[in-house]
Motif scaffolding. Sequence first.
Motif, short mmCIF file in Angstrom:
data_model
loop_
_atom_site.label_atom_id
_atom_site.label_comp_id
_atom_site.label_asym_id
_atom_site.label_seq_id
_atom_site.Cartn_x
_atom_site.Cartn_y
_atom_site.Cartn_z
N TRP B 429 -17.61 -20.65 -12.75
CA TRP B 429 -17.32 -20.46 -11.33
C TRP B 429 -18.25 -19.45 -10.67
O TRP B 429 -18.70 -19.66 -9.55
CB TRP B 429 -15.88 -19.99 -11.15
CG TRP B 429 -14.85 -21.08 -11.11
CD1 TRP B 429 -13.94 -21.37 -12.08
CD2 TRP B 429 -14.60 -22.01 -10.05
NE1 TRP B 429 -13.17 -22.42 -11.69
CE2 TRP B 429 -13.53 -22.83 -10.45
CE3 TRP B 429 -15.18 -22.22 -8.79
CZ2 TRP B 429 -13.03 -23.85 -9.65
CZ3 TRP B 429 -14.69 -23.23 -7.99
CH2 TRP B 429 -13.61 -24.03 -8.42
N CYS B 430 -18.54 -18.33 -11.34
CA CYS B 430 -19.32 -17.28 -10.65
C CYS B 430 -20.81 -17.51 -10.79
O CYS B 430 -21.61 -16.77 -10.23
CB CYS B 430 -18.93 -15.89 -11.14
SG CYS B 430 -19.89 -15.29 -12.55
N GLN B 431 -21.20 -18.56 -11.56
CA GLN B 431 -22.61 -18.93 -11.68
C GLN B 431 -23.48 -17.80 -12.18
O GLN B 431 -24.61 -17.61 -11.74
CB GLN B 431 -23.12 -19.47 -10.33
CG GLN B 431 -22.52 -20.83 -9.99
CD GLN B 431 -23.01 -21.91 -10.94
OE1 GLN B 431 -24.17 -22.27 -10.93
NE2 GLN B 431 -22.12 -22.41 -11.79
N GLY B 432 -22.93 -17.04 -13.13
CA GLY B 432 -23.74 -16.02 -13.79
C GLY B 432 -23.92 -14.73 -13.01
O GLY B 432 -24.68 -13.86 -13.42
N ARG B 433 -23.22 -14.60 -11.90
CA ARG B 433 -23.39 -13.36 -11.12
C ARG B 433 -22.85 -12.17 -11.92
O ARG B 433 -23.39 -11.07 -11.84
CB ARG B 433 -22.69 -13.47 -9.78
CG ARG B 433 -23.41 -14.43 -8.83
CD ARG B 433 -22.64 -14.57 -7.52
NE ARG B 433 -23.34 -15.44 -6.59
CZ ARG B 433 -23.17 -16.75 -6.53
NH1 ARG B 433 -22.33 -17.34 -7.36
NH2 ARG B 433 -23.83 -17.47 -5.66
N MET B 434 -21.76 -12.40 -12.66
CA MET B 434 -21.17 -11.30 -13.41
C MET B 434 -21.89 -11.05 -14.74
O MET B 434 -22.03 -9.93 -15.17
CB MET B 434 -19.68 -11.60 -13.69
CG MET B 434 -18.81 -11.55 -12.46
SD MET B 434 -18.80 -9.91 -11.68
CE MET B 434 -19.38 -10.32 -10.05
N CYS B 435 -22.34 -12.11 -15.42
CA CYS B 435 -22.85 -11.91 -16.78
C CYS B 435 -24.37 -11.94 -16.88
O CYS B 435 -24.91 -11.68 -17.95
CB CYS B 435 -22.24 -12.94 -17.74
SG CYS B 435 -22.80 -14.64 -17.45
N GLY B 436 -25.06 -12.27 -15.79
CA GLY B 436 -26.51 -12.44 -15.86
C GLY B 436 -27.25 -11.30 -16.55
O GLY B 436 -27.96 -11.52 -17.54
N PRO B 437 -27.10 -10.05 -16.08
CA PRO B 437 -27.83 -8.96 -16.72
C PRO B 437 -27.41 -8.75 -18.18
O PRO B 437 -28.24 -8.40 -19.02
CB PRO B 437 -27.46 -7.73 -15.87
CG PRO B 437 -26.96 -8.28 -14.57
CD PRO B 437 -26.35 -9.62 -14.88
N ALA B 438 -26.12 -8.97 -18.46
CA ALA B 438 -25.63 -8.77 -19.82
C ALA B 438 -26.21 -9.80 -20.77
O ALA B 438 -26.64 -9.47 -21.89
CB ALA B 438 -24.10 -8.85 -19.84
N VAL B 439 -26.26 -11.05 -20.32
CA VAL B 439 -26.82 -12.11 -21.17
C VAL B 439 -28.29 -11.81 -21.46
O VAL B 439 -28.74 -11.91 -22.61
CB VAL B 439 -26.65 -13.49 -20.49
CG1 VAL B 439 -27.43 -14.55 -21.24
CG2 VAL B 439 -25.17 -13.86 -20.42
N ALA B 440 -29.02 -11.41 -20.45
CA ALA B 440 -30.44 -11.10 -20.64
C ALA B 440 -30.59 -9.95 -21.64
O ALA B 440 -31.41 -10.02 -22.56
CB ALA B 440 -31.09 -10.75 -19.31
N GLY B 441 -29.77 -8.92 -21.48
CA GLY B 441 -29.85 -7.76 -22.37
C GLY B 441 -29.54 -8.12 -23.82
O GLY B 441 -30.23 -7.71 -24.74
N LEU B 442 -28.47 -8.90 -24.01
CA LEU B 442 -28.07 -9.26 -25.37
C LEU B 442 -29.07 -10.21 -26.03
O LEU B 442 -29.25 -10.18 -27.24
CB LEU B 442 -26.68 -9.91 -25.35
CG LEU B 442 -25.52 -8.94 -25.09
CD1 LEU B 442 -24.27 -9.70 -24.69
CD2 LEU B 442 -25.26 -8.09 -26.33
N ALA B 443 -29.69 -11.07 -25.21
CA ALA B 443 -30.64 -12.03 -25.76
C ALA B 443 -32.03 -11.40 -25.91
O ALA B 443 -32.93 -12.02 -26.47
CB ALA B 443 -30.71 -13.27 -24.88
#
Lengths: 100, 487, 350
Positions: B429-443
């Motif tokens: 639903w939020c289209q990555g607005r909430m997790c975008g930076p976290a996903v980049a950091g973890l990956a």
Amino acid sequence: MELVGARPAPAFTVTFDGRSIAVLPGQTIAAALWAAGITSWRTTRGSGEPRGVFCGIGVCFDCLVTVNGRANQRACLVRAEAGDVIRTQEGTGSDGQQHG
Amino acid sequence: MGSSMAEGAPHVAVVGAGPAGLAAAVAAAARGVRVTLIDSAAEAGGQFYRQPAAGLGARRPQALHHQWRTWERLRDGLAAHSAGGRITHLTDHHVWFVERGLQSDGFTVHALLGPEQEQPVAVHADAVLLATGGYEKVLPFPGWTLPGVVTAGGAQAMLKSGLVLPGRVVVVAGTGPLLMPVAVGLAAAGAEVAALVEAADPKVFVRHARALAGHPAKLAEGARYAAELARHRVRVRVHHTVVAAHGSDRVEAVTVAALDGDGCVRPGSERRIPCDTLAVGHGMLPHTDLAEALGCRLDGPGVAVDDEQRTDVPGVWAAGETTGIGGAVLSLAEGRIAGLSIAARLNSRTPDARSYEAAAKARTGLREFFAVLGTVYDPPAHWTEQVTDDTVVCRCEEVPASAIRQAAGELGAGDVRTVKLLTRAGMGWCQGRMCGPAVAGLAGCEFQPSRRPFARPVPLGVLAGTNFDRHHTDSTDSTDPTEEGSS
Amino acid sequence: MAGGTTGAGEGNLLVSDKEPGPELELALLSGRLWADIAAEPGIAKAVEYDLKGGLVVASGTDGLAGLEVLAGGQRAAGVEAVAVGADQLRELEPKLAEGLAGGVLYPQDAQVMPTLAAAHVVRLARAVGASLRTGWTVMEVLRTGAGAVRGVRTSGGEIHAPAVVNAAGTWGGELAALAGASLPVLPRRGFVLVTEPLPPRTVRHKVYAADYVADVASDSAALQTSPVVEGTAAGPVLIGASRERVGFDRAFSLPVARALAAGATRLFPFLEGVRAMRAYLGFRPYMPDHLPAIGPDARVPGLFHACGHEGAGIGLATGTGHLIAQVLSEKSPDLDLTPFRPDRFLEEGL
């Protein structure tokens, strides 16, 4: 309330999962639920975990709730109206309910 | 410039009624431009000057606000221009797309009306100003999906508009200049703020002391907040971080720990703080969806603009935090410059740089100041080490950290888009607005804002055109202008 | 990996949209090979393999007659195609619009999640000795004095090999050009709309209108849209399909999105109240005769092509890989490669 010298218009009621809740005019559904001490009103479609407000400004969609049979309403944006029937939303919220 | 709007006056659509949008709308309207101000909220003000709902009858909303005088000036300017027919303020309008005309005949702003966001509205204009602001970034940690864990800005927004608190005992945590005002606001409203946990390292402050000292007003503001925190007996833990939130159906406690010089958690420094609410944030990100769909170039996370706040797409201006995070005062300066530029350019004139000299000077200084703040307020360098494999990272699609680590490792994904496709992180639903930076950091990939052609979900019936489109082609068919003066 | 057209597709493994001929034969071979891969432990779930079946519907009797002729030919070629009467359509697909004339069910049509499928196939290949270099751009195809391929020079260094397989999809023409061979691969842009998550089996098959087959087979550069609607394991419904040749233009097009939504809501009226969360686009590798280039390039010894599958690349990938492997190991390929000859366009003056 005290801090800002609020003199709200008379309260009205809505129901949340059948329970009656008093709401001040202008409050969003999320604000009304918080004021009643309720912090979760959705379960996720994967693991069924409880969720409520997270971002509070309409961005995160965590606070989705079913209002008057309509699923996936953002509680932090939708203003409560007298007589609203608010229900905990489970999963996609679409099972046997209206879309939108 | 007369009070009546000449037919055929140039028309700008301003998206966002926060400090930048308001300043631009007032400046442009005062110079003969017809303005349609479009905003999703019921009242003007944006996030910074978010207003209590009218029905709550708040007589002293300024108790929750700063720079109230500036707000009063903007509010009165909006009311006067609305009454004069120069500004049409469309409230509860959620913009989902800005369409460029095919033969350079302006723009169509597509919005959805009301909180349910189902009824379409289209506004046609010669030019567009994007003043869509920003939203809060939160990095994940175990327990961050528990009810009662909210963003710092979210807690503040709920308090400002609904006059409600999420709980009784609050921990405010993360990093950034927002945390102090949030803690002060919550304490003043009656919450017990059990701790303010700030990740920033005081040594870094000292290192940048000289750059910061150039902004005495900003430092005085910080000192005021610090004094208020002391008055409310709020325990401030600097160079600390939240390691985990605990609870089953809602948060019951958090574990916080001290950081070492490298940004790692100091072993043995963990302590548990009972609370029923955690308000957390790690800085802000600009809303750039509308700009990107228009084809505007980005500069880092924000929309790239020139000295006049023009984007690289002719007819599109951007101002405020959509161009980069810098607070309300910078937004006001950028908005004013944009409004003056729009008024000149839509009348085929070059704006007189002297007319916005003061605003431009303020803009330069504040951008420098916030660039320094950006290095001071930095999430702990090793935050990913605290994210356990079973921590949900994408809140919408419930994607755990392990899946993101697997995508970047075993499955060989080398960029955020591939990680998203492999894990569904950012597809909800939020289209990555909430997790975008976290996903980049973890990956271990570079964070790039993802392209979102729709700035918000739009019913297929609206897209298909089966729902009737209401058109606001001029200011005569809009809301009663006297309404605005009564707020 | 999978960041080009693969990641932008729906993951179709279709026989239903192919007219009898070499492409259909390749699709049938590929379908069998996909089923073999899906039978490996854990793979079906990992790549979201779903033998969901395709349902092609016709709104009028003319369209239905054309569809039945197509289905007859496909049956003769070995495709399962079951005629579905107007009154049975909603038994198969309860939310379908009323008043449709009828349709044909294709039980062999399947779907995978394309990026996961690619990633896991690569993982399986690496497990048997293949190595993967991501972020390396091929700058040059190295050739001997006699003109034979001897490897590639990349941004990460040279790789020497007597054979190079061009599997660059929409960019296959550019890679071929590096080896001195022309291959007319053109981008054909397509958009997909993605809805909010819906309960499982809201839309059960891949459902599309009969005119989709005509659009796929068309040579026009102009915009064509025909509704294609299907559910996904994750919940959202995917809505296609548009085709237009506008080069590599990545700009979002609202008129295309509107046309897709209009087509989908005509097939499934309940979708009017369902929200589109996002849209994405990709570029299909279009070939003038709609057939891929598979096999050795007679002009450049050691150069092999495996590209130009237009919108069917995922579906045809297994068969293509199988045929290329057979040719590389000097076995007789399971299918006649003549129709797929990479240099077939020369004679037509292209």
